[in-house]
Design an enzyme around this catalytic site. Structure first.
Site, PDB file in Angstrom:
ATOM      1  N   GLU A 154      27.108   4.219 -11.524  1.00 42.60           N
ATOM      2  CA  GLU A 154      28.437   4.534 -12.078  1.00 42.60           C
ATOM      3  C   GLU A 154      28.541   5.994 -12.518  1.00 42.60           C
ATOM      4  OE1 GLU A 154      29.564   2.017 -15.352  1.00 42.60           O
ATOM      5  OE2 GLU A 154      31.658   2.621 -15.221  1.00 42.60           O
ATOM      6  N   LYS A 159      29.620  -3.616 -22.997  1.00 41.74           N
ATOM      7  CA  LYS A 159      29.308  -3.159 -21.633  1.00 41.74           C
ATOM      8  C   LYS A 159      29.074  -1.652 -21.665  1.00 41.74           C
ATOM      9  CE  LYS A 159      30.292  -1.637 -17.283  1.00 41.74           C
ATOM     10  NZ  LYS A 159      30.537  -0.240 -16.861  1.00 41.74           N
ATOM     11  N   ASP A 168      12.717  -5.288 -16.688  1.00 40.69           N
ATOM     12  CA  ASP A 168      13.565  -6.436 -16.325  1.00 40.69           C
ATOM     13  C   ASP A 168      14.905  -6.336 -17.056  1.00 40.69           C
ATOM     14  OD1 ASP A 168      14.777  -8.931 -16.109  1.00 40.69           O
ATOM     15  OD2 ASP A 168      12.897 -10.043 -16.258  1.00 40.69           O
ATOM     16  N   HIS A 220      36.125  10.256 -16.825  1.00 43.72           N
ATOM     17  CA  HIS A 220      35.479   9.327 -15.906  1.00 43.72           C
ATOM     18  C   HIS A 220      35.992   9.527 -14.481  1.00 43.72           C
ATOM     19  CE1 HIS A 220      33.550   5.702 -14.500  1.00 43.72           C
ATOM     20  NE2 HIS A 220      34.713   5.222 -14.090  1.00 43.72           N
TER      21      HIS A 220
HETATM   22  C1  HMG Z   1      32.590  12.655 -18.869  1.00 47.02           C
HETATM   23  C2  HMG Z   1      32.660  13.486 -20.137  1.00 47.02           C
HETATM   24  C3  HMG Z   1      31.251  13.730 -20.669  1.00 47.02           C
HETATM   25  C4  HMG Z   1      33.293  14.830 -19.795  1.00 47.02           C
HETATM   26  O1  HMG Z   1      33.584  15.492 -20.994  1.00 47.02           O
HETATM   27  P1  HMG Z   1      34.046  17.025 -21.008  1.00 47.02           P
HETATM   28  O2  HMG Z   1      34.629  17.301 -22.362  1.00 47.02           O
HETATM   29  O3  HMG Z   1      34.896  17.298 -19.820  1.00 47.02           O
HETATM   30  O4  HMG Z   1      32.659  17.739 -20.849  1.00 47.02           O
HETATM   31  P2  HMG Z   1      32.262  19.278 -20.822  1.00 47.02           P
HETATM   32  O5  HMG Z   1      32.522  19.834 -19.446  1.00 47.02           O
HETATM   33  O6  HMG Z   1      32.855  20.021 -21.997  1.00 47.02           O
HETATM   34  O7  HMG Z   1      30.680  19.179 -21.060  1.00 47.02           O
HETATM   35  C5  HMG Z   1      30.126  18.699 -22.277  1.00 47.02           C
HETATM   36  C6  HMG Z   1      28.752  18.126 -22.011  1.00 47.02           C
HETATM   37  O8  HMG Z   1      28.875  16.904 -21.274  1.00 47.02           O
HETATM   38  C7  HMG Z   1      27.833  16.830 -20.296  1.00 47.02           C
HETATM   39  N1  HMG Z   1      28.472  16.850 -18.968  1.00 47.02           N
HETATM   40  C8  HMG Z   1      29.784  16.949 -18.695  1.00 47.02           C
HETATM   41  N2  HMG Z   1      30.003  16.889 -17.364  1.00 47.02           N
HETATM   42  C9  HMG Z   1      28.795  16.770 -16.782  1.00 47.02           C
HETATM   43  C10 HMG Z   1      28.365  16.658 -15.437  1.00 47.02           C
HETATM   44  N3  HMG Z   1      29.231  16.684 -14.420  1.00 47.02           N
HETATM   45  N4  HMG Z   1      27.057  16.518 -15.197  1.00 47.02           N
HETATM   46  C11 HMG Z   1      26.163  16.497 -16.197  1.00 47.02           C
HETATM   47  N5  HMG Z   1      26.518  16.614 -17.505  1.00 47.02           N
HETATM   48  C12 HMG Z   1      27.811  16.748 -17.796  1.00 47.02           C
HETATM   49  C13 HMG Z   1      26.935  18.028 -20.512  1.00 47.02           C
HETATM   50  O9  HMG Z   1      25.897  17.674 -21.400  1.00 47.02           O
HETATM   51  C14 HMG Z   1      27.867  19.011 -21.163  1.00 47.02           C
HETATM   52  O10 HMG Z   1      27.221  19.910 -22.031  1.00 47.02           O
HETATM   53  P3  HMG Z   1      26.197  21.021 -21.480  1.00 47.02           P
HETATM   54  O11 HMG Z   1      24.873  20.353 -21.535  1.00 47.02           O
HETATM   55  O12 HMG Z   1      26.640  21.374 -20.081  1.00 47.02           O
HETATM   56  O13 HMG Z   1      26.322  22.148 -22.440  1.00 47.02           O
HETATM   57  C15 HMG Z   1      33.511  12.797 -21.249  1.00 47.02           C
HETATM   58  O14 HMG Z   1      34.836  12.671 -20.779  1.00 47.02           O
HETATM   59  C16 HMG Z   1      32.996  11.426 -21.647  1.00 47.02           C
HETATM   60  O15 HMG Z   1      32.014  11.321 -22.350  1.00 47.02           O
HETATM   61  N6  HMG Z   1      33.699  10.357 -21.224  1.00 47.02           N
HETATM   62  C17 HMG Z   1      33.255   8.995 -21.421  1.00 47.02           C
HETATM   63  C18 HMG Z   1      32.612   8.520 -20.152  1.00 47.02           C
HETATM   64  C19 HMG Z   1      32.115   7.088 -20.203  1.00 47.02           C
HETATM   65  O16 HMG Z   1      32.048   6.453 -21.214  1.00 47.02           O
HETATM   66  N7  HMG Z   1      31.752   6.601 -19.030  1.00 47.02           N
HETATM   67  C20 HMG Z   1      31.295   5.273 -18.854  1.00 47.02           C
HETATM   68  C21 HMG Z   1      32.076   4.597 -17.764  1.00 47.02           C
HETATM   69  S1  HMG Z   1      33.537   3.791 -18.404  1.00 47.02           S
HETATM   70  C22 HMG Z   1      32.877   2.230 -18.832  1.00 47.02           C
HETATM   71  O17 HMG Z   1      32.301   1.591 -18.002  1.00 47.02           O
HETATM   72  C23 HMG Z   1      32.732   1.781 -20.250  1.00 47.02           C
HETATM   73  C24 HMG Z   1      33.898   1.582 -21.175  1.00 47.02           C
HETATM   74  C25 HMG Z   1      34.632   2.858 -21.351  1.00 47.02           C
HETATM   75  O18 HMG Z   1      34.814   0.609 -20.715  1.00 47.02           O
HETATM   76  C26 HMG Z   1      33.259   1.118 -22.484  1.00 47.02           C
HETATM   77  C27 HMG Z   1      34.241   0.805 -23.573  1.00 47.02           C
HETATM   78  O19 HMG Z   1      35.383   0.406 -23.271  1.00 47.02           O
HETATM   79  O20 HMG Z   1      33.847   0.940 -24.769  1.00 47.02           O
HETATM   80  N1  NDP Z   2      12.834 -15.160 -18.683  1.00 47.41           N
HETATM   81  C1  NDP Z   2      12.249 -13.999 -18.354  1.00 47.41           C
HETATM   82  O1  NDP Z   2      12.642 -12.955 -18.832  1.00 47.41           O
HETATM   83  C2  NDP Z   2      11.092 -14.004 -17.394  1.00 47.41           C
HETATM   84  C3  NDP Z   2      10.591 -12.796 -16.920  1.00 47.41           C
HETATM   85  N2  NDP Z   2       9.494 -12.750 -16.083  1.00 47.41           N
HETATM   86  C4  NDP Z   2       8.935 -11.508 -15.538  1.00 47.41           C
HETATM   87  O2  NDP Z   2       7.688 -11.247 -16.193  1.00 47.41           O
HETATM   88  C5  NDP Z   2       7.298  -9.888 -15.976  1.00 47.41           C
HETATM   89  C6  NDP Z   2       6.741  -9.287 -17.247  1.00 47.41           C
HETATM   90  O3  NDP Z   2       5.668 -10.078 -17.711  1.00 47.41           O
HETATM   91  P1  NDP Z   2       4.423  -9.391 -18.435  1.00 47.41           P
HETATM   92  O4  NDP Z   2       3.710 -10.461 -19.165  1.00 47.41           O
HETATM   93  O5  NDP Z   2       4.860  -8.216 -19.209  1.00 47.41           O
HETATM   94  O6  NDP Z   2       3.613  -8.835 -17.179  1.00 47.41           O
HETATM   95  P2  NDP Z   2       2.134  -8.967 -16.672  1.00 47.41           P
HETATM   96  O7  NDP Z   2       1.607 -10.335 -16.779  1.00 47.41           O
HETATM   97  O8  NDP Z   2       2.156  -8.330 -15.321  1.00 47.41           O
HETATM   98  O9  NDP Z   2       1.357  -7.987 -17.667  1.00 47.41           O
HETATM   99  C7  NDP Z   2       0.934  -8.362 -18.931  1.00 47.41           C
HETATM  100  C8  NDP Z   2      -0.588  -8.366 -18.981  1.00 47.41           C
HETATM  101  O10 NDP Z   2      -1.088  -7.040 -18.835  1.00 47.41           O
HETATM  102  C9  NDP Z   2      -2.356  -6.920 -19.481  1.00 47.41           C
HETATM  103  N3  NDP Z   2      -2.378  -5.662 -20.264  1.00 47.41           N
HETATM  104  C10 NDP Z   2      -3.111  -4.556 -19.964  1.00 47.41           C
HETATM  105  N4  NDP Z   2      -2.875  -3.581 -20.852  1.00 47.41           N
HETATM  106  C11 NDP Z   2      -1.986  -4.058 -21.743  1.00 47.41           C
HETATM  107  C12 NDP Z   2      -1.338  -3.499 -22.900  1.00 47.41           C
HETATM  108  N5  NDP Z   2      -1.574  -2.242 -23.337  1.00 47.41           N
HETATM  109  N6  NDP Z   2      -0.446  -4.267 -23.571  1.00 47.41           N
HETATM  110  C13 NDP Z   2      -0.163  -5.519 -23.170  1.00 47.41           C
HETATM  111  N7  NDP Z   2      -0.741  -6.103 -22.089  1.00 47.41           N
HETATM  112  C14 NDP Z   2      -1.653  -5.373 -21.371  1.00 47.41           C
HETATM  113  C15 NDP Z   2      -2.515  -8.147 -20.376  1.00 47.41           C
HETATM  114  O11 NDP Z   2      -3.565  -8.991 -20.032  1.00 47.41           O
HETATM  115  P3  NDP Z   2      -4.331  -9.293 -18.636  1.00 47.41           P
HETATM  116  O12 NDP Z   2      -4.973  -7.998 -18.203  1.00 47.41           O
HETATM  117  O13 NDP Z   2      -5.308 -10.338 -19.005  1.00 47.41           O
HETATM  118  O14 NDP Z   2      -3.320  -9.801 -17.647  1.00 47.41           O
HETATM  119  C16 NDP Z   2      -1.149  -8.843 -20.308  1.00 47.41           C
HETATM  120  O15 NDP Z   2      -1.219 -10.220 -20.355  1.00 47.41           O
HETATM  121  C17 NDP Z   2       8.541  -9.175 -15.510  1.00 47.41           C
HETATM  122  O16 NDP Z   2       8.411  -8.919 -14.125  1.00 47.41           O
HETATM  123  C18 NDP Z   2       9.647 -10.205 -15.736  1.00 47.41           C
HETATM  124  O17 NDP Z   2      10.696 -10.004 -14.822  1.00 47.41           O
HETATM  125  C19 NDP Z   2       8.823 -13.898 -15.736  1.00 47.41           C
HETATM  126  C20 NDP Z   2       9.286 -15.104 -16.170  1.00 47.41           C
HETATM  127  C21 NDP Z   2      10.464 -15.276 -16.985  1.00 47.41           C
END
Ligand code: HMG
Ligand code: NDP
Length: 436
Positions: A92, A276, A292, A390
């Protein structure tokens, strides 16, 4: 052209000025320097074959190919005094821009503050066929240490790392349409894993003992995605002045954001959209790091309804000094090991960009991006509306849909945005004019 940093106290500098005006190759080069990426990480990000088919075929079933999405980097993030460049994989437009913009405003106000709980996950074991569910509860509580020992015997690695099953909880449902139900929760510290497989293994391991202890029959043995013991929190505090634009005063901006928040707090139809917008920030980082996103989505929305009514995930208020204060607290079951985090080369590169030392730190960064995204959307919605910012960025998509290629894309998009008329039929007309 190369972006200029304005300095930061520690490690990475996330304030990459002019970053947006670079080409993708120049951005990657600047990112590699800023985040000291290894050649493998750079190769994973620049390759058109970031996920080789052999790897993909090992990840899921019936693989026929791979599916690519844009990988962007949000700039300006400062969290607990440290700079972070944030990888975001999302389809998006305006999401990465809004996150970067709000991070810039937050940065001028001292950045974001975060905290989190231990990485505790719940596994549920459903016990049926009991006539005395409360009696069964006490038998299970009395056998707590035995149950923990059986669970922990299944994961020596995790226990060795300081994690493992730490406690049990018993939830009794004396009446259900299927009779009394006792649900035992295993509370497991999964350290740096998301933990689903880990806790599911433990839940299955303890089941026979639970049947023997209670005389009941075990059915489901699976984690709960309502990971309400594994919370990450972010807070931002910004001054009125830093929110002001040429058109709107900071005071007007704050009033608008408070009205928008209250709308989401009281009305589930609005809360779903507000949330969202928060997930717009969260999911792209979850996806980029190979985690995940369904688990994170399920937990976040269930947590938003934990009081029996679906409401805003975030809060917005004004402190005594007149600053706007935003907070976000969500379950955040993400890992640095396990799942696809180590399999997908681009996910490994994303973790290198983030430089987080633990799953808890990753969770805190992700919740911060959700809060920033919420602030960006509310700031736009409460004043000029979402379409200007946007749709100006969406114009490039529309240009592509209309058939523009190469340099034509930016030319068509710029004309659509300038006219505030971002439509495919208009894009086709402009394209025809350009092509003469
Ligand atoms: C889009 C802006 C940021 C423009 O805003 P603007 O005022 O035109 O931005 P600007 O040109 O003055 O730039 C300000 C800063 O924005 C960044 N920026 C600005 N443009 C760019 C670009 N092209 N590429 C990378 N970065 C950009 C960048 O950080 C920049 O600063 P800088 O670092 O350059 O000094 C502003 O209008 C905004 O924040 N809008 C909101 C956008 C949004 O929320 N999008 C999500 C999609 S809509 C949705 O799905 C969710 C929603 C809305 O329904 C959720 C809800 O209802 O609550
Ligand atoms: N409802 C849900 O959300 C479900 C999600 N999943 C899926 O499960 C996956 C994630 O499971 P997860 O258990 O994290 O994955 P893994 O089983 O792949 O990894 C966990 C294992 O890694 C080993 N490990 C090594 N280093 C570390 C550390 N620093 N910290 C913790 N563990 C370590 C551990 O033991 P060891 O070496 O003995 O393995 C541990 O059991 C995702 O792909 C997810 O999509 C699965 C079922 C249901």
């Amino acid at each position: 052209m190369s972006p200029q940093g304005t300095g930061s106290s520690a490690g990475v500098n996330s304030r990459l000025e002019n970053y947006r005006s670079l080409t993708p190759a120049e951005r990657l080069d600047a990112l590699a320097k800023a985040a000291s990426l290894t050649p493998e990480a750079v190769a994973a990000l620049s390759s058109l074959d970031a996920l080789p088919l052999t790897l993909a075929n090992g990840m899921i079933e019936n693989v026929v190919g791979t599916f690519q999405l844009p990988f962007g980097v949000a700039t300006n993030f400062q969290i607990n005094g440290r700079d972070y460049l944030v990888p975001m994989v999302v389809e998006e437009p305006s999401v990465v821009a809004a996150a970067s913009y709000m991070a810039r405003i937050a940065r001028d106000n001292g950045g974001f503050e975060t905290s989190s709980t231990l990485p505790l996950m719940r596994a549920q074991v459903q016990i049926l066929g009991l006539s005395d569910p409360y009696g069964a509860r006490l038998k299970l509580l009395a056998a707590r240490d035995q149950i923990l020992a059986i669970a922990n015997a299944r994961d020596a690695v995790l226990v060795g790392l300081g994690g493992g099953c730490k406690d049990i909880e018993i939830h009794v449902f004396p009446r259900s349409d299927r009779g009394p139900m006792v649900i035992l929760h295993l509370i497991v510290d999964v350290r740096d894993a998301m933990g689903a497989n880990t806790v599911n293994t433990m839940a299955e391991a303890v089941a026979p003992t639970l049947e023997a202890l209670t005389g009941g029959e075990v059915r489901l043995r699976i984690l709960s995605n309502l990971a309400d013991l594994r919370l990450a929190r972010a807070r931002v505090r910004v001054s009125e002045a830093s929110l002001a634009t040429k058109t709107y005063s900071g005071a007007r901006m704050i009033e608008g954001i408070l009205d928008a928040y209250e709308f989401a707090r009281i009305d589930p139809y609005r809360a779903a959209t507000h949330n969202k917008g928060i997930m717009n920030g969260i999911d792209p980082v979850v996806v980029a790091t190979g985690n995940d996103w369904r688990a994170v989505e399920a937990g976040a929305h269930a947590y938003a309804a934990r009081d029996g009514r679906y409401t805003s995930m975030s809060t917005w208020e004004v402190d005594k000094e007149g600053h706007l204060v935003g907070t976000l607290e969500l379950p955040m079951p993400v890992g640095l090991v396990g799942g696809a985090t180590k399999t997908h080369p681009a996910a490994r590169a994303a973790l290198q960009i983030l430089k987080v030392g633990s799953a808890q730190e990753l969770a805190e960064v992700i919740v911060t991006v959700g809060l920033a995204q919420n602030m960006g959307a509310l700031r736009a919605l409460a004043t000029e509306g979402i379409q200007r910012g946007h749709m100006a960025l969406h114009a490039r998509n529309i240009a592509i849909v209309a058939g523009a290629v190469g340099p034509e894309i930016d030319v068509v998009a710029a004309r659509l945005a300038a006219a505030h008329d971002v439509r495919t039929d208009r894009a086709k007309e402009i394209l025809a004019e350009i092509r003469g």
